[in-house]
Enzyme design. Structure first.
Site, mmCIF file in Angstrom:
data_model
loop_
_atom_site.group_PDB
_atom_site.id
_atom_site.type_symbol
_atom_site.label_atom_id
_atom_site.label_comp_id
_atom_site.label_asym_id
_atom_site.label_seq_id
_atom_site.Cartn_x
_atom_site.Cartn_y
_atom_site.Cartn_z
ATOM 1 C CG ASP A 409 6.904 38.400 71.960
ATOM 2 O OD1 ASP A 409 7.872 38.480 71.192
ATOM 3 O OD2 ASP A 409 6.511 39.341 72.673
ATOM 4 C CD GLU A 438 11.416 36.415 71.445
ATOM 5 O OE1 GLU A 438 12.194 36.927 70.622
ATOM 6 O OE2 GLU A 438 10.459 37.053 71.942
#
Length: 716
Positions: A409, A438
């Site tokens: 994340d 990400e």
């Protein structure tokens, strides 16, 4: 924790630099000399600089010795006043990192039935105590720990401590703080205390999932553990839990497969589970009251108890998560773990901040915590012990729980060296482990060339990045719901759509791509974040007939699966999942978030179509070419009128059943007659109604009629 009152303050800001702050209310902020005093130490400080601040005078002083961290010192001024020397910005210096980096693999608790060894890294503490109790905390034992090398505190307790609860009391800057062990592997309810367990009793059955040659062979399906089974017609008995998600052969009200058996039937290779390490936002004793995605991390090495049948039993959540992972492995699929090492839920309450204040988090030029994550803190992954923690944690989940991949994340918060260290560590165990993240550009105080983001993908081989270029080109902007992408009929995205279908590696006139290799491109148009594609379609084109919207949805999802790179599907995307127009449902009720199995049953025609597209991908290596050279050699775009896309995959004799494959895409509302590359007999693998790896009809000639909002896959 009792606040200490001080007439003035002194901080160790570098290993040999002390900053003294004298408020104007204290002798008008003036002192011509300062002394450092401690055990066997009494010496003057050399004032290097005097800075007038708004409410105090700052004296920057050079010390002829390096004060030892972990020892107590006082600073005296010329007026006879004194204050304790507090730990300041020294903890954010490279000297501190090199002095106190500890490379051992024994932090936390090392348990045997005969004894337990506790180790904690707390280099700035002057004292550390172990708080230990069995049934309740009315009369806990408080045991002094011993400082050993590199700022590590250690204590061996010679008896069987299984199921004892524990925490650490750490004294820093004269204040005592209580914290849970950052390396805890078991917890009490809601993470109040760590628990000593016998890891041998938490072992579970393990089988290896099928190997695959390249990352591009993966097909990822993202699921929230609770969402999978909470719907009334999920067929699961233990709804919203690890064990509920592990139930196989469950059926909907219409008798159709649900749960992991259904996911297996789609043909995907990996289930990506939203965060299941301990998080805040759901009371483990009243889990039905609240909902959360899990991006509020508290304890990184323990499963969350809100999915467990008995969160009060420290072993329960561990064994049940392992049963879920095993159940997915039995279906022949891998498990990707969504990990959130970029921030913590509340910095001030984090064990990191309590044990080594200021070390684990980034600070801006003004000394304030940075906020690139948008939640109030950024983990300083570039610091050696923060990096070590992340690598240790990843390897713990890999070896103890046998996960098959990690999704990072907000990976753009982390630094390149940390992600490289993770990749290298994982490779020592299993190079087939997927690592994706990400890689957004985020405003955190890390030099641009050190961020683990898409801009630096060339420095991150073996790590996939969520491709927002693909997402926004095919679907339209995620942050402007009215912006329509190529698959929704906007030919402004035509050239971009071609590039992203080719793995974003640069093809044709565009020599420079977003990525060096297709395995770095995670292609997606929908995830747990933001609006589902169906909701975007409904909002942005509210007057359009639903049959047309479904065709656009099917086309966009099919493009994800036929593009070079790694395809990623959000659970329910194949049956038009809706969250009733809510963009970010991280705290919304179950009836917004659950997988609606009735909706799935009503859209089995689309599910079967997407299954067919998946089967086409898996049966033909031409759709998952492993490197940029092969894409450029085997993939050629046809000259077609806008907004059509056509490409030819050639020289495929060793890559499946076919010598040539043609893919034709029509996002418009009109039929188009397209001229093919040659007049011959073609096998049809996909048209506007059906998709299958096995040909279901044939056409002859050199032309084909493309229906509106559809694709055609032909093979020879």
């Amino acid at each position: 924790m009792i606040a200490i009152e001080r007439e003035f303050n002194a901080y160790l800001d570098q290993v040999d630099v002390i900053t003294v702050l004298l408020p104007y209310s204290y002798f008008e902020g003036t002192s011509n000399e300062f002394r450092l005093k401690g055990e066997s130490v009494d010496l003057p400080l050399a004032i290097q600089e005097k800075v007038l601040l708004e409410d105090a005078v700052k004296y920057i002083c050079l010390c002829s010795i390096r004060p030892e961290l972990g020892k107590t010192y006082v600073i005296l001024d010329e007026h006879g006043g004194q204050t304790d020397l507090q730990i300041g910005a020294v903890i954010r210096t490279e000297e501190f990192d090199s002095l106190f980096f500890y490379g051992g693999n024994d932090l936390g608790v090392s348990y045997t039935p005969e004894s337990a060894i506790f180790k904690l890294w707390a280099p700035t503490a002057t004292k550390v105590k172990l708080r230990l109790f069995k049934e309740d905390d009315q009369n806990p034992e408080l045991l002094e720990m011993n400082r050993v090398d590199k700022g590590v505190w250690s204590l061996e307790v010679d008896r069987n401590l299984e199921l004892y609860k524990y925490s650490f009391l750490v004294c820093i800057n004269l204040e005592w703080r209580e914290a849970v062990d950052p390396y805890a592997t078991a917890l009490t309810v809601n993470g109040e205390y760590g628990v000593v367990i016998d890891k041998k009793k938490a072992k579970a059955a393990h089988i290896d999932v099928p190997k695959f040659k390249q990352p591009v062979d993966a097909i990822i399906y993202e699921v929230h553990i609770r969402d999978l089974t909470m719907h009334p017609n999920s067929g699961a008995v233990r709804k919203g839990t690890y064990l509920g998600a592990a139930e196989a052969d469950t059926k909907s009200a219409n008798g159709m497969e649900t749960g992991i058996s259904y996911i297996k039937s789609l043909g995907v290779t990996h289930i990506e589970l939203l965060p299941f390490h301990d998080f805040e936002g759901v009371d483990e004793l009243d889990r039905d009251r609240d909902y959360n995605w899990g991006y509020n991390p508290v304890h990184f090495n323990v499963p969350d108890g809100s999915y467990a049948s008995d969160p009060g039993d420290p072993y329960n959540r561990i064994s049940e998560l392992k049963q879920l992972i095993h159940a997915i492995h039995l279906q022949g699929m891998g498990v990707i773990m969504d990990v959130v090492y970029n921030h913590v839920y509340i910095r001030e309450e984090s064990p990191f901040e309590k044990i080594v204040p200021g070390y684990y988090f980034r600070h801006d030029a003004h000394g304030l915590p940075s906020n690139g994550t948008g939640v109030g803190n950024d983990i300083a992954s570039e610091r050696l012990m923060a990096r070590k923690y992340i690598v240790d944690s990843v390897m713990y989940w890999l070896n103890e729980y046998h996960v098959d991949g990690f999704r990072f994340d907000l990976m753009g918060i982390l630094d390149i060296d940390t992600m490289t260290a993770v990749r290298n560590a994982v490779n020592t165990e299993n190079p087939d482990i997927l690592i994706i993240g990400e890689g957004w550009e985020l405003n955190t105080p890390l030099p641009p060339d050190r961020k683990a983001n898409i801009s630096n993908q060339s420095k991150l081989p073996g790590i996939g990045q969520f491709n927002d270029w693909f997402r926004d080109s095919i679907k339209g902007s995620t942050f402007n719901i009215y912006d329509k992408g190529y698959a929704l009929g906007n030919d402004r995205y035509l050239e971009a759509a071609k590039q992203v279908m080719a793995g974003s590696i640069g093809i044709g006139k565009r020599k420079q791509g977003l990525f060096l290799q297709p395995g770095q491109s995670v292609n997606y148009i929908e995830s747990h974040d933001n609006h589902t594609l169906w909701d975007k379609l409904k909002i942005s084109d509210s007057d359009q007939d639903e049959a047309i919207l479904k065709k656009q949805h099917r086309l966009a999802t099919s493009m994800v699966l036929l593009a070079q790179g790694i395809p990623f599907l959000h659970s329910g995307q194949e049956f038009f999942r809706s969250k009733k127009g809510i963009g970010n449902s991280y705290r919304s009720p179950d009836d917004i978030n659950w997988l609606d199995w009735d909706l799935r049953d009503a859209n089995m025609d689309n599910v079967d179509y997407i299954k067919g597209i998946i089967d086409i991908r898996k049966s033909n290596e031409a759709f998952r070419l492993p490197d940029n050279e092969q894409i450029r050699r085997h993939m050629e775009f046809l000259q077609l009128p806008a907004p059509l896309i056509g490409y030819l995959l050639t020289e495929l004799e060793d890559r499946g059943h076919w010598e040539k494959i043609i893919v034709l895409i029509n996002p418009s509302m009109d039929q188009h007659l397209v001229e093919l590359t040659e007049d011959t007999k073609w096998s049809v693998l996909a048209d506007h109604e059906k998709a299958s790896a096995q040909p279901f009809r044939h056409i002859e000639g050199d032309k084909v009629l493309l229906e509106p909002c559809s694709l055609f896959v032909l093979a020879k």
